[in-house]
Motif scaffolding. Structure first.
Motif, PDB file in Angstrom:
ATOM      1  N   TYR A  78       0.746  -1.336  -0.174  1.00  0.00           N
ATOM      2  CA  TYR A  78      -0.177   0.028  -0.023  1.00  0.00           C
ATOM      3  C   TYR A  78       1.029   1.327   0.004  1.00  0.00           C
ATOM      4  CZ  TYR A  78      -4.174  -2.855   0.951  1.00  0.00           C
ATOM      5  OH  TYR A  78      -5.023  -3.704   1.135  1.00  0.00           O
ATOM      6  N   ILE A  79       0.728   2.241  -1.152  1.00  0.00           N
ATOM      7  CA  ILE A  79       1.357   3.014  -1.183  1.00  0.00           C
ATOM      8  C   ILE A  79       0.698   4.234  -1.436  1.00  0.00           C
ATOM      9  CG2 ILE A  79       3.359   4.168  -2.620  1.00  0.00           C
ATOM     10  CD1 ILE A  79       4.169   1.068  -3.380  1.00  0.00           C
ATOM     11  N   GLY A  80       0.793   5.454  -0.528  1.00  0.00           N
ATOM     12  CA  GLY A  80      -0.082   6.480  -0.856  1.00  0.00           C
ATOM     13  C   GLY A  80      -0.422   7.469   0.510  1.00  0.00           C
ATOM     14  N   ARG A  81      -1.598   7.758   0.617  1.00  0.00           N
ATOM     15  CA  ARG A  81      -2.050   8.567   1.723  1.00  0.00           C
ATOM     16  C   ARG A  81      -3.534   8.213   1.787  1.00  0.00           C
ATOM     17  NH1 ARG A  81      -2.350  14.424  -1.069  1.00  0.00           N
ATOM     18  NH2 ARG A  81      -3.545  14.014  -2.625  1.00  0.00           N
ATOM     19  N   PRO A  82      -4.042   8.575   2.913  1.00  0.00           N
ATOM     20  CA  PRO A  82      -5.426   7.896   3.243  1.00  0.00           C
ATOM     21  C   PRO A  82      -6.613   7.856   2.251  1.00  0.00           C
ATOM     22  CG  PRO A  82      -4.830   9.433   5.081  1.00  0.00           C
ATOM     23  CD  PRO A  82      -3.908   9.602   3.898  1.00  0.00           C
ATOM     24  N   ASN A  83      -6.680   8.618   1.179  1.00  0.00           N
ATOM     25  CA  ASN A  83      -7.792   8.329   0.121  1.00  0.00           C
ATOM     26  C   ASN A  83      -7.079   8.371  -1.146  1.00  0.00           C
ATOM     27  OD1 ASN A  83      -9.904   8.473   1.864  1.00  0.00           O
ATOM     28  ND2 ASN A  83      -9.792  10.782   2.169  1.00  0.00           N
ATOM     29  N   GLN A  84      -5.951   8.164  -1.494  1.00  0.00           N
ATOM     30  CA  GLN A  84      -5.479   8.099  -2.749  1.00  0.00           C
ATOM     31  C   GLN A  84      -4.081   7.102  -2.648  1.00  0.00           C
ATOM     32  OE1 GLN A  84      -3.724  11.739  -4.110  1.00  0.00           O
ATOM     33  NE2 GLN A  84      -3.739  11.059  -6.022  1.00  0.00           N
ATOM     34  N   GLY A  85      -3.925   6.188  -3.842  1.00  0.00           N
ATOM     35  CA  GLY A  85      -2.593   5.523  -3.686  1.00  0.00           C
ATOM     36  C   GLY A  85      -2.855   4.511  -4.454  1.00  0.00           C
ATOM     37  N   VAL A  86      -1.769   3.453  -4.501  1.00  0.00           N
ATOM     38  CA  VAL A  86      -1.510   2.385  -5.290  1.00  0.00           C
ATOM     39  C   VAL A  86      -1.661   0.982  -4.258  1.00  0.00           C
ATOM     40  CG1 VAL A  86      -0.123   1.162  -6.625  1.00  0.00           C
ATOM     41  CG2 VAL A  86      -0.368   3.686  -6.838  1.00  0.00           C
ATOM     42  N   ARG A  87      -2.484  -0.132  -4.535  1.00  0.00           N
ATOM     43  CA  ARG A  87      -2.221  -1.203  -3.712  1.00  0.00           C
ATOM     44  C   ARG A  87      -1.694  -2.115  -4.992  1.00  0.00           C
ATOM     45  NH1 ARG A  87      -6.169  -5.555  -3.766  1.00  0.00           N
ATOM     46  NH2 ARG A  87      -5.904  -6.855  -1.731  1.00  0.00           N
ATOM     47  N   LEU A  88      -0.635  -2.784  -4.725  1.00  0.00           N
ATOM     48  CA  LEU A  88       0.200  -3.694  -5.575  1.00  0.00           C
ATOM     49  C   LEU A  88       0.415  -5.046  -5.003  1.00  0.00           C
ATOM     50  CD1 LEU A  88       2.408  -1.308  -7.494  1.00  0.00           C
ATOM     51  CD2 LEU A  88       0.666  -2.628  -8.511  1.00  0.00           C
ATOM     52  N   PRO A  89       0.170  -6.192  -5.590  1.00  0.00           N
ATOM     53  CA  PRO A  89       0.753  -7.495  -4.854  1.00  0.00           C
ATOM     54  C   PRO A  89       2.128  -7.663  -4.999  1.00  0.00           C
ATOM     55  CG  PRO A  89      -0.458  -7.841  -7.037  1.00  0.00           C
ATOM     56  CD  PRO A  89      -0.408  -6.419  -6.702  1.00  0.00           C
ATOM     57  N   GLN A  90       2.725  -8.526  -4.072  1.00  0.00           N
ATOM     58  CA  GLN A  90       4.160  -8.776  -4.315  1.00  0.00           C
ATOM     59  C   GLN A  90       4.448  -9.172  -5.530  1.00  0.00           C
ATOM     60  OE1 GLN A  90       6.734  -7.935  -1.938  1.00  0.00           O
ATOM     61  NE2 GLN A  90       8.039  -9.016  -3.085  1.00  0.00           N
ATOM     62  N   ASP A  91       3.693  -9.902  -6.244  1.00  0.00           N
ATOM     63  CA  ASP A  91       4.383 -10.465  -7.427  1.00  0.00           C
ATOM     64  C   ASP A  91       4.017  -9.646  -8.610  1.00  0.00           C
ATOM     65  OD1 ASP A  91       1.329 -10.681  -7.610  1.00  0.00           O
ATOM     66  OD2 ASP A  91       1.515 -12.720  -7.985  1.00  0.00           O
ATOM     67  N   THR A  92       4.052  -8.231  -8.423  1.00  0.00           N
ATOM     68  CA  THR A  92       3.662  -7.422  -9.527  1.00  0.00           C
ATOM     69  C   THR A  92       5.008  -7.664 -10.246  1.00  0.00           C
ATOM     70  OG1 THR A  92       2.645  -5.645  -8.243  1.00  0.00           O
ATOM     71  CG2 THR A  92       4.043  -4.918  -9.955  1.00  0.00           C
ATOM     72  N   GLU A  93       4.906  -7.507 -11.672  1.00  0.00           N
ATOM     73  CA  GLU A  93       5.856  -7.953 -12.740  1.00  0.00           C
ATOM     74  C   GLU A  93       7.316  -7.453 -12.467  1.00  0.00           C
ATOM     75  OE1 GLU A  93       4.470  -6.284 -16.838  1.00  0.00           O
ATOM     76  OE2 GLU A  93       3.436  -8.114 -16.164  1.00  0.00           O
ATOM     77  N   ASN A  94       7.105  -6.114 -12.102  1.00  0.00           N
ATOM     78  CA  ASN A  94       8.387  -5.266 -12.113  1.00  0.00           C
ATOM     79  C   ASN A  94       8.475  -4.769 -10.551  1.00  0.00           C
ATOM     80  OD1 ASN A  94       6.187  -3.407 -12.310  1.00  0.00           O
ATOM     81  ND2 ASN A  94       7.515  -1.797 -13.271  1.00  0.00           N
ATOM     82  N   MET A  95       8.332  -5.345  -9.892  1.00  0.00           N
ATOM     83  CA  MET A  95       8.491  -5.155  -8.295  1.00  0.00           C
ATOM     84  C   MET A  95       9.661  -4.610  -8.097  1.00  0.00           C
ATOM     85  SD  MET A  95       7.281  -4.738  -5.088  1.00  0.00           S
ATOM     86  CE  MET A  95       5.837  -5.503  -5.304  1.00  0.00           C
TER      87      MET A  95
END
Length: 127
Positions: free
Chosen positions: A71-88
């Motif tokens: 979880y990368i962002g702030r309370p009402n905005q951001g990005v949720r990415l799984p650990q297996d994101t292809e370009n982690m």
């Protein structure tokens, strides 16, 4: 932040990825000098400017098997990415480049702890 981003993801998934998409979902972090974007099967589902990021956290989720989500962002905005994101690896390098003090031993230890966990929420970095 966690529930808001999770709800946004589920709305996006319902509208764009299921059931019309029989193929597996491919996650990608689009990285620019100005912002981070999350994409699933080429469609944007979240975006945040680097200067607006207040927190980076890992939440272990999953009904049957624990799985880490970033979880990368702030309370009402951001990005949720799984650990297996292809370009982690690229995303981690960008976090180190654009977020002050992200590249530290403390951050590395927190990430390692989260990756070994079977449950919980781990705050990796905060502005």
């Amino acid at each position: 932040m966690f529930e808001t981003l999770k709800q946004q993801w589920h709305r996006f998934e319902t509208e764009h990825l299921t059931p019309q998409q029989p193929d597996p979902i491919s996650y990608h972090a689009a990285i620019t000098p100005d912002y981070l974007t999350g994409e699933a099967n080429g469609k944007e589902f979240g975006r945040i400017a680097w200067q607006d990021i207040e927190i980076v956290a890992i939440n272990i989720e999953g009904d049957f098997e624990p799985f880490p989500y970033w979880y990368i962002g702030r309370p009402n905005q951001g990005v949720r990415l799984p650990q297996d994101t292809e370009n982690m690896a690229d995303m981690l390098a960008a976090l180190a480049q654009y977020l002050p003090h992200f590249a530290s031993d403390t951050t590395r230890r927190e990430i390692d702890t989260a990756m070994q966990a079977s449950e919980g929420r781990y705050y990796i970095w905060q502005r």
